[in-house]
Design a protein around this motif. Structure first.
Motif, PDB file in Angstrom:
ATOM      1  N   ALA A  32      -2.668   5.079  -3.735  1.00 20.13           N
ATOM      2  CA  ALA A  32      -3.376   4.618  -2.541  1.00 20.13           C
ATOM      3  C   ALA A  32      -3.051   5.501  -1.343  1.00 20.13           C
ATOM      4  CB  ALA A  32      -2.987   3.174  -2.248  1.00 20.13           C
ATOM      5  N   VAL A  33      -1.783   5.895  -1.231  1.00 20.77           N
ATOM      6  CA  VAL A  33      -1.383   6.766  -0.118  1.00 20.77           C
ATOM      7  C   VAL A  33      -2.091   8.108  -0.243  1.00 20.77           C
ATOM      8  CG1 VAL A  33       0.550   7.999   0.951  1.00 20.77           C
ATOM      9  CG2 VAL A  33       0.839   5.640   0.190  1.00 20.77           C
ATOM     10  N   ASP A  80      -6.103   3.269  -8.980  1.00 20.45           N
ATOM     11  CA  ASP A  80      -5.991   3.916  -7.667  1.00 20.45           C
ATOM     12  C   ASP A  80      -5.794   5.414  -7.845  1.00 20.45           C
ATOM     13  OD1 ASP A  80      -6.371   1.747  -6.069  1.00 20.45           O
ATOM     14  OD2 ASP A  80      -4.265   1.166  -6.101  1.00 20.45           O
ATOM     15  N   MET A 139       0.828  -1.211   0.000  1.00 16.67           N
ATOM     16  CA  MET A 139       0.000   0.000   0.000  1.00 16.67           C
ATOM     17  C   MET A 139       0.860   1.258   0.000  1.00 16.67           C
ATOM     18  SD  MET A 139      -2.787   1.376   2.652  1.00 16.67           S
ATOM     19  CE  MET A 139      -2.299   3.076   2.842  1.00 16.67           C
ATOM     20  N   TYR A 140       1.907   1.245   0.838  1.00 16.93           N
ATOM     21  CA  TYR A 140       2.719   2.453   0.935  1.00 16.93           C
ATOM     22  C   TYR A 140       3.629   2.648  -0.283  1.00 16.93           C
ATOM     23  CZ  TYR A 140       0.897   3.633   5.437  1.00 16.93           C
ATOM     24  OH  TYR A 140       0.038   4.013   6.427  1.00 16.93           O
ATOM     25  N   ALA A 194      -8.278   8.311  -6.443  1.00 17.32           N
ATOM     26  CA  ALA A 194      -7.803   9.400  -5.579  1.00 17.32           C
ATOM     27  C   ALA A 194      -8.105  10.748  -6.225  1.00 17.32           C
ATOM     28  CB  ALA A 194      -6.313   9.239  -5.330  1.00 17.32           C
ATOM     29  N   GLY A 223      -4.905   8.708  -1.798  1.00 15.50           N
ATOM     30  CA  GLY A 223      -6.320   8.530  -1.520  1.00 15.50           C
ATOM     31  C   GLY A 223      -6.604   8.364  -0.031  1.00 15.50           C
ATOM     32  N   SER A 224      -5.663   7.733   0.676  1.00 12.53           N
ATOM     33  CA  SER A 224      -5.894   7.453   2.093  1.00 12.53           C
ATOM     34  C   SER A 224      -5.621   8.650   2.986  1.00 12.53           C
ATOM     35  CB  SER A 224      -5.007   6.290   2.550  1.00 12.53           C
ATOM     36  OG  SER A 224      -5.234   5.179   1.755  1.00 12.53           O
ATOM     37  N   TYR A 225      -4.617   9.439   2.644  1.00 17.16           N
ATOM     38  CA  TYR A 225      -4.199  10.507   3.552  1.00 17.16           C
ATOM     39  C   TYR A 225      -4.428  11.908   2.989  1.00 17.16           C
ATOM     40  CZ  TYR A 225      -2.016   6.749   6.120  1.00 17.16           C
ATOM     41  OH  TYR A 225      -1.819   5.606   6.822  1.00 17.16           O
TER      42      TYR A 225
END
Lengths: 312, 450
Positions: free
Chosen positions: B22-23, B349, B16-17, B353, B25-27
């Motif tokens: 993905a990073v 991804d 993921m990292y 994002a 989108g997540s943070y």
């Protein structure tokens, strides 16, 4: 003397400072099947992409039928059929729908399109599965439709980029038959592969490509002559040797090497020297389990020219 | 078992990292969205009144009270008061008719008229001010805010004087104003009004006095509201129409962006390569994709408009020619915008994002989630750079102002270029589509060449 179908001179292409093609030069005669042999990463697909107009090139000179080719025009693309390495089909469409789509892109009239699709489906042996979605096909069947989609418009120049990768023997043989039939019908074909058996079977002239460079071009016989006619002798020893250096020294006149657990020697008239080889090994207390003599092939040519095996 | 599970978890976390999309989108995306929403909400609740309402004011009464009332309105930071119309180049005092016309044309949303009512000859001091609030039904939120602030302005401007003056008049009529009893009554009335004023200023915590004040205010003035609508138009539910237009455009942006991912799919699955080998140009490929996505979007938009008409009783299709023009322009802009995302993205991804951040931001700033009136000025200006802002304005022009197709294409009456652009929603959207399409094509070509 007739104009070659394709003439390439000093073709060079780099990606981010990495040279993918380095002064590549060769000619393909009209009506022949020409082989491009090389390991993965040799630059075969880059060359096909440039020749088909997908990629621009940095420098060099390309001629199709005597006419310089710099920018791919619509007319140029109409004369060409390209079978890319990837299967470029729409999984949710049926085989026929895929063929109809590609045929229309090439401007085929509906009546001609229908007959061409029927003919090509017959040629690749998939008439009975034509209405099934591509997603339900096996890898080999997809490759066959992939070929059919590229030759619907009956191109006179066909480029095939490793069309047999990852398929079953039945589909492979069928693809070979299709290629031979197309060649018989007059198409000029460039066939790339890293399987020397395929190139040996299909192609009259072959260019060997490694690290973006053409290391040799010629007929199979001409290329094999480069190895000076040396056979390859593969010897499996009964026991693993603890003194490989002494073994290599014993055969230093036969270009010895150890590979894949066996001793390999290269020498002319290898079959006549079997008893001598067995004797020499016996003298240094290395009994032989098996011994195989292979006549030179393109694999040996590649090894001879590059110092490594084709599948390295 | 735990050890194996930890190994698996470690692998997933590492993967993921290593995925920047993905990073992001997540943070980054949630942080960005929280900031945007925070700005909007803080603008709504801020005492600094970073947002403002343009308010046309017509004083038909022209007396001390009406002037005090207008002065109190002017003191409200939230209002940008306009008493003249300068659209013709000259400053002409506003009248009821010109205010009505400006609102009908969408050039203004609200007007306050201090009506020139006749005073009661028997009790002239007890005259009850009549204030009419003309409003654009597309600006329902602004109407509610303004109605509340009008009451405050009445109280601040004339509210404390009126009861005291009335008391004085009654005492005068009775001939007891100079008596100790009369003076005592006047003092008590003044104290009571002061108490009310303090309450209104928030210096008292007595709820009963607040309720009493509201009741008094309701009786003290006659506040009338009047929708400014074209008499030929069936309005339907104005709030739902406003919301529907915003939500429709937002969902269209979402779906088109994901639909544009088919371009990425073609790249990833290699079909784009075969298309490039075929006798067609890159521009044809891009335009073909634009047409297919645009067609799907148009179908989707049509379904949503029809649903809004049927389910929410919004007369979305009342002005069909203009609705069609705005819809086509919106679809073109949204599709071209989606093409940019697809051309830029290298993975799904990344698309997710980008869509989350860009579409939610555009929707928030452009008015799909909150009325733009609630936003700070700089954010309202930013709204002019969103598809949502223009599309919503276009739909409201079609639904409420019953503007013709020519009007949203730049053929309406306007005094300057800025006004022409401001009123040409469809034209701006088409321009947006052309620019986005051109950018998408350039990125796409460059990507293919590399």
């Amino acid at each position: 003397m007739s104009v070659p179908a394709l003439r390439i001179r000093d073709l060079t292409k780099s990606f981010n400072g990495l040279t993918a093609l380095d002064s590549v030069s060769f000619e393909v005669a009209d009506g022949e099947t020409f082989g491009l042999l090389g390991p993965n990463g040799a630059g075969k697909s880059t060359l096909i992409n440039i020749l088909s107009g997908v990629l621009p090139y940095d420098s060099g000179h390309i001629e199709y039928y005597g006419v310089e080719h710099r920018e791919p025009t619509v007319e140029f693309k109409l004369t060409m059929g390209v079978i890319p390495q990837e299967i470029n089909l729409y999984e949710k469409l049926s085989a026929r729908e895929n063929l109809e789509f590609y045929g229309r892109l090439y401007g085929l009239d509906e009546s001609i399109l229908k007959s061409e699709i029927n003919e090509k489906l017959e040629m690749v042996g998939l008439t009975d599965r034509q209405n099934d979605r591509i997603g339900t096909y096996s890898g080999g069947m997809k490759r066959r439709i992939n070929i059919a989609a590229s030759i619907l418009h009956s191109p006179k120049f066909i480029m095939m980029d490793e069309p047999t990768v990852g398929i079953d023997p039945q589909s492979r043989n069928l693809i070979f038959e299709v290629i031979e039939k197309l060649n018989e019908e007059g198409s000029t074909i460039i066939y790339t592969s890293h399987y020397m058996e395929e190139v040996e079977r299909l192609c009259r002239n072959i260019a060997i490509l490694d690290h973006g460079k053409v290391v040799a071009v010629g007929t199979r016989a001409e290329l094999i002559a480069l190895t000076e006619g040396r056979d390859t002798i593969e010897i499996e020893l009964l026991n693993e040797t603890e003194e490989p250096d002494s073994v290599l020294k014993t055969f230093e006149d036969m270009d010895p090497s150890f590979g894949e657990g066996s001793l390999q020697l290269r020498t002319v008239e290898g079959s006549r020297k079997v008893s001598e080889i067995v004797g020499r090994l016996a003298n240094i207390n290395h009994p032989v389990k098996s011994i195989t003599v292979r006549e030179p092939n393109l694999e040996n040519v590649f090894l001879h020219l590059t110092g490594k095996e084709l599948r390295d | 078992m735990l050890k194996k599970a930890l190994i698996l978890a470690g692998k997933d976390i590492r993967l993921m990292y290593r995925d920047r999309g993905a990073v992001f989108g997540s943070y980054i995306a949630p942080i960005f969205i929280i900031i945007i929403f925070g700005i909007i909400y803080s603008g709504m609740s801020s005492d600094d009144n970073e947002w403002s309402i343009d308010l046309l004011v017509i004083d038909e009464k022209k007396n001390e009270r009406s002037e005090a009332f207008i002065a109190a309105l002017t003191d409200e930071d939230v209002f940008e008061i306009m008493t003249t119309d300068d659209s013709s180049g000259e400053e002409i005092p506003l009248t009821r008719d010109s205010a009505w016309e400006l609102i009908l044309e969408g050039d203004a949303q609200l007007a306050v008229i201090y009506e020139a009512t006749e005073a009661n000859p028997d009790f002239p001091v007890l005259e009850r001010p009549v204030i009419t609030l003309l409003y654009d039904p597309a600006s329902d939120m602004e109407r509610q805010v303004t109605a509340g602030l009008i009451q405050r302005a009445v109280f601040m401007g004339i509210g404390t004087d009126l009861p005291v003056e009335s008391m004085d008049w009654v005492l005068d009529e009775l001939g007891v104003s100079d008596t100790p009893t009369g003076q005592l009554l006047t003092e008590h009335m003044q104290e009571w009004m002061q108490y009310m004023e303090d309450e209104d200023a928030g210096e008292s915590d007595d709820d009963t006095s607040a309720a009493g004040m509201d009741m008094m205010m309701e009786n003290m003035i006659d506040l009338r509201t009047e929708e400014v609508v074209n008499p030929d138009v069936q309005m339907g539910n104005p709030f739902m129409a406003n919301s529907s237009a915003g939500i429709i455009v937002m969902f269209l942006l979402f779906s088109v962006s994901y639909a544009a991912a088919t371009l990425l799919k073609e790249k990833q699955e290699g079909t784009i390569k075969r298309l490039l080998m075929a006798p067609i140009t890159v521009d044809s490929i891009i335009f073909g994709k634009f047409l297919s996505i645009g067609f799907n979007s148009l179908c989707q938009l049509t379904v949503m408009l029809v649903l809004a008409s049927i389910v929410f009783k919004v007369h979305m299709l009342g002005n069909l020619p203009t609705i069609i023009i705005i819809s086509l322009a919106t679809v073109a802009a949204v599709t071209a915008f989606g093409m940019i995302i697809a051309a830029l993205a290298k993975s799904y991804d990344q698309i997710n994002a980008a869509v989350t951040v860009i579409v939610l931001t555009m929707s928030a700033v452009g008015g799909s989630m909150f009325p733009r009136i609630l936003m700070p000025e700089w954010m309202k200006t930013l709204g002019f750079f969103t598809i949502n802002g223009w599309a919503i304005d276009g739909y409201l022009d079609a639904i409420y102002r019953f503007k013709g197709p020519g009007s949203v294409l730049g053929y309406g009456e306007a005094s300057n270029l800025c006004e022409v652009v401001r009123n040409s929603e469809a034209l701006v959207l088409v321009l947006f589509a052309v620019i986005c399409g051109w950018i998408a094509a350039r990125i796409f070509r460059r990507r293919l060449a590399s």
